[in-house]
Enzyme design. Structure first.
Site, short mmCIF file in Angstrom:
data_model
loop_
_atom_site.label_atom_id
_atom_site.label_comp_id
_atom_site.label_asym_id
_atom_site.label_seq_id
_atom_site.Cartn_x
_atom_site.Cartn_y
_atom_site.Cartn_z
N CYS A 36 0.95 -1.29 0.10
CA CYS A 36 0.10 -0.02 0.08
C CYS A 36 0.79 1.15 -0.16
CB CYS A 36 -0.92 -0.03 1.10
SG CYS A 36 -2.05 -1.39 1.13
N HIS A 80 -3.57 7.11 1.89
CA HIS A 80 -3.98 5.76 1.64
C HIS A 80 -5.42 5.29 2.29
CE1 HIS A 80 -4.04 1.41 0.89
NE2 HIS A 80 -3.91 1.22 2.37
N ASN A 109 -10.13 -0.63 -0.16
CA ASN A 109 -8.81 -0.54 -0.20
C ASN A 109 -8.20 -1.32 -1.36
OD1 ASN A 109 -6.04 -0.58 0.15
ND2 ASN A 109 -6.17 -1.03 2.54
O1 UT7 Z 1 -3.65 -1.14 3.57
C1 UT7 Z 1 -3.47 -1.73 5.11
C2 UT7 Z 1 -4.58 -2.87 5.18
N1 UT7 Z 1 -5.00 -3.10 6.39
C3 UT7 Z 1 -5.90 -2.32 7.09
O2 UT7 Z 1 -5.87 -1.17 7.00
C4 UT7 Z 1 -6.36 -2.81 8.51
C5 UT7 Z 1 -6.54 -1.93 9.68
N2 UT7 Z 1 -7.53 -2.35 10.50
C6 UT7 Z 1 -8.64 -2.22 10.53
O3 UT7 Z 1 -9.17 -1.48 9.53
C7 UT7 Z 1 -9.67 -2.67 11.49
O4 UT7 Z 1 -8.72 -3.45 12.64
C8 UT7 Z 1 -10.72 -3.79 10.91
C9 UT7 Z 1 -11.93 -3.15 10.14
C10 UT7 Z 1 -9.95 -4.76 10.19
C11 UT7 Z 1 -11.46 -4.48 12.29
O5 UT7 Z 1 -12.00 -3.70 13.04
P1 UT7 Z 1 -11.90 -3.63 14.53
O6 UT7 Z 1 -12.62 -2.23 15.02
O7 UT7 Z 1 -10.22 -3.45 15.00
O8 UT7 Z 1 -12.46 -4.85 15.08
P2 UT7 Z 1 -11.54 -6.01 15.79
O9 UT7 Z 1 -10.73 -6.85 15.12
O10 UT7 Z 1 -11.35 -5.59 17.12
O11 UT7 Z 1 -12.82 -7.06 16.02
C12 UT7 Z 1 -13.85 -6.72 16.79
C13 UT7 Z 1 -15.25 -7.89 16.73
C14 UT7 Z 1 -14.57 -9.22 16.90
O12 UT7 Z 1 -15.62 -9.75 17.77
P3 UT7 Z 1 -15.19 -10.18 19.15
O13 UT7 Z 1 -14.21 -11.05 19.28
O14 UT7 Z 1 -15.26 -8.91 19.83
O15 UT7 Z 1 -16.82 -11.18 19.65
C15 UT7 Z 1 -14.59 -9.73 15.56
O16 UT7 Z 1 -14.69 -11.02 15.51
O17 UT7 Z 1 -15.78 -7.84 15.48
C16 UT7 Z 1 -15.62 -9.20 14.85
N3 UT7 Z 1 -15.53 -8.86 13.43
C17 UT7 Z 1 -16.47 -8.87 12.73
N4 UT7 Z 1 -18.02 -8.71 12.88
C18 UT7 Z 1 -18.77 -8.56 11.80
C19 UT7 Z 1 -14.43 -8.86 12.60
N5 UT7 Z 1 -14.67 -8.89 11.48
C20 UT7 Z 1 -16.08 -8.70 11.50
C21 UT7 Z 1 -16.95 -8.44 10.33
N6 UT7 Z 1 -18.16 -8.57 10.62
N7 UT7 Z 1 -16.50 -8.38 9.15
#
Ligand code: UT7
Length: 335
Positions: free
Chosen positions: A119, A261, A291
């Site tokens: 990225c 980005h 993205n």
């Molecule tokens: O170019 C760089 C590429 N990468 C990035 O930019 C990634 C940067 N990170 C992010 O954008 C965020 O971390 C994510 C969008 C990937 C995830 O958001 P988050 O607010 O950090 O969520 P999390 O990983 O802390 O997960 C919170 C909850 C979890 O459930 P529990 O364990 O609290 O019960 C996940 O299992 O949300 C759950 N979860 C989802 N629920 C519904 C994770 N993905 C999903 C989903 N739909 N797609």
């Protein structure tokens, strides 16, 4: 108004172009495949839909269309292009996809090669091309960011599949005398944190003859620790931009646009808040495309140039960040 006066060669940014595939994958579509919802994806990422390339498309075809649009904006004679750099992590040919863009454009005098920095790739490629121009080696360059990330997504992994889409963007850069519209830049890598975002090859052990073994390889899907990448981005991106402001004597009040980005709207807003940018100055098209890796920066840039948001001589602070982990920032004047 022109950039910094110099007695040496500088660069100017002459044109932009972009291309996205026709297929639209909405949040509702994804929620038919994995356990997620439009509400969750929108509130956590800002993304509503993304584009997915068809089986007849690849990074070269998308990159070619973006490059052609940028060249058409400049009205350059195709034979005057000296350099083509394609930033991609998803080449259709591991030996390089840029030569096939050169061939499609008919840019027979241009040397063309790929650059891989995920990225951060587009930003790193713009800075690389600018070095060739500033040394006087070349006069005209096309820098392209094109990625077909959809081929490397695990579409059953709800933590990553919601984020990405396909697309391409390009800009045309020219060597100029007396002024330099690339005001400053900085680039960083931290391989120690590389494990947070990977697209690793899968090694399969095999033998050539009885006593000579080898590994045949293919690629797996994107592996990401979303929370760590998020923390990295909201910490390092403001820091590198703040340092660049210090080095160049700029501050957010003097900047017309913050062009980051496009990874997650919450990252964009958090970085903007840290740097005191009003929301209206933060360019975003995440909602429509998600993205697109190396393509996000030129894709938003081109959209803003074509709808006359970004005007000639506007000053833009940009930052690319992602796998490596790598990140970088540049300050430039459009035009
Ligand atoms: O170019 C760089 C590429 N990468 C990035 O930019 C990634 C940067 N990170 C992010 O954008 C965020 O971390 C994510 C969008 C990937 C995830 O958001 P988050 O607010 O950090 O969520 P999390 O990983 O802390 O997960 C919170 C909850 C979890 O459930 P529990 O364990 O609290 O019960 C996940 O299992 O949300 C759950 N979860 C989802 N629920 C519904 C994770 N993905 C999903 C989903 N739909 N797609």
């Amino acid at each position: 108004m022109e950039g910094t006066n110099l007695n040496q060669i500088g660069v100017s940014f002459k044109g932009s172009g972009s291309y996205v595939p026709n297929q639209i994958l909405t949040n509702q579509d994804i929620s038919k495949r994995v356990d997620t919802s439009d509400e969750w994806i929108k509130s956590r990422t800002g993304i509503s839909e993304r584009r997915i390339s068809g089986i007849e498309e690849d990074v070269s075809q998308m990159g070619y269309k973006a490059a052609l649009a940028a060249i058409n904006m400049t009205k350059w004679d195709i034979n005057t292009i000296d350099l083509i750099i394609l930033a991609t992590s998803t080449p259709h040919d591991l030996f390089g996809s840029a030569p096939s863009i050169q061939e499609r454009l008919g840019a027979k005098n241009a040397v063309a090669f790929d650059l891989t920095a995920a990225c951060s790739g587009f930003l790193f490629a713009v800075i690389t091309a600018s070095q060739f121009l500033k040394t006087g080696s070349y006069k005209r360059a096309i820098v392209i960011g094109s990625d077909q990330i959809s081929s490397y997504i695990d579409w059953n992994d709800r933590r990553s599949c919601i984020l990405f889409g396909d697309g391409a963007g390009a800009i045309a850069i020219e060597a100029t005398l007396k002024y330099d519209n690339l005001i400053g830049f900085d680039m960083r890598t931290d391989g120690q944190r590389g494990c947070f975002l990977n697209l690793p090859s899968q090694i399969n052990e095999d033998v050539i003859t009885e006593n000579i073994n080898y590994s045949s390889s293919s690629f797996s899907s994107i592996q990401m620790n979303g929370q760590e990448v998020y923390k990295f981005a909201v910490k390092e991106v403001p820091l590198i931009i703040e340092n660049l402001f210090k080095k160049t004597n700029y501050s957010s009040e003097k900047i017309d646009w913050l062009l980051l980005h496009q990874a997650n709207q919450r990252i964009l807003d958090s970085v903007g808040d840290r740097l005191n940018f009003s929301r209206g100055k933060i360019l975003s098209n995440l909602s429509d495309y998600g993205n697109t890796s190396a393509a996000t920066i030129p894709l938003v840039l081109d959209e803003a140039v074509r709808n006359k948001k970004i005007k000639q001589n506007d000053i833009i602070a940009t930052s690319g960040f992602g796998a490596g982990l790598s990140w970088g920032a540049a300050l430039f004047r459009w035009g």
